[in-house]
Design a protein around this motif. Sequence first.
Motif, PDB file in Angstrom:
ATOM      1  N   SER A 164     -29.685 -86.290  27.933  1.00 44.30           N
ATOM      2  CA  SER A 164     -30.620 -85.431  27.293  1.00 44.30           C
ATOM      3  C   SER A 164     -32.134 -85.233  27.599  1.00 44.30           C
ATOM      4  N   GLY A 195     -32.679 -81.244  23.769  1.00 49.23           N
ATOM      5  CA  GLY A 195     -31.522 -80.525  24.297  1.00 49.23           C
ATOM      6  C   GLY A 195     -30.678 -81.713  24.987  1.00 49.23           C
ATOM      7  N   ALA A 212     -26.726 -77.900  24.964  1.00 48.95           N
ATOM      8  CA  ALA A 212     -27.287 -77.507  23.693  1.00 48.95           C
ATOM      9  C   ALA A 212     -28.931 -77.669  23.749  1.00 48.95           C
ATOM     10  N   LYS A 263     -32.461 -77.356  20.971  1.00 48.18           N
ATOM     11  CA  LYS A 263     -32.855 -77.554  19.768  1.00 48.18           C
ATOM     12  C   LYS A 263     -34.179 -76.186  19.790  1.00 48.18           C
ATOM     13  N   PHE A 271     -24.405 -75.895  17.799  1.00 49.13           N
ATOM     14  CA  PHE A 271     -23.874 -77.230  18.408  1.00 49.13           C
ATOM     15  C   PHE A 271     -23.527 -78.329  17.311  1.00 49.13           C
ATOM     16  N   GLU A 327     -30.233 -76.077  13.764  1.00 48.07           N
ATOM     17  CA  GLU A 327     -31.206 -75.768  14.796  1.00 48.07           C
ATOM     18  C   GLU A 327     -30.905 -75.726  16.070  1.00 48.07           C
ATOM     19  N   TRP A 328     -29.501 -76.029  16.432  1.00 42.38           N
ATOM     20  CA  TRP A 328     -29.018 -76.252  17.734  1.00 42.38           C
ATOM     21  C   TRP A 328     -28.318 -75.273  18.257  1.00 42.38           C
ATOM     22  N   ALA A 372     -37.290 -74.410  23.851  1.00 44.08           N
ATOM     23  CA  ALA A 372     -37.132 -75.842  22.956  1.00 44.08           C
ATOM     24  C   ALA A 372     -38.591 -76.788  23.092  1.00 44.08           C
TER      25      ALA A 372
END
Length: 108
Positions: free
Chosen positions: A33, A42, A50, A52, A72, A83-84, A102
Amino acid sequence: MDERAEQQGVYERLLASRAGADVERGTLFGALSFRVNGHSVGCIMRGVVAFKLAGDSDELVDALAIPGAELFDPSGRGRPFREWVALPLAEEPHFERLLEQAVAIALA
């Protein structure tokens, strides 16, 4: 190249990019992440990257218009994070811009 190696390569390229300047390494649900000030912005897991973004934002709407993009759903059980946005690894040309967005949202 296997998927794990491809994901690691994408992760390292994003961290080395201008977008990765304020980003720390981390994990989210056991996946690689991107973190800013202790918050995940992310991640990379199961062949998707992914990010955010703010819910109902122009950034999220634009990101969802990218081919293959979807909300996501880390559980895979039909419970996406609103929100993702998740994109397939093939959409790497968009990743740096989305990571920048992000990070900006997280720092706002």
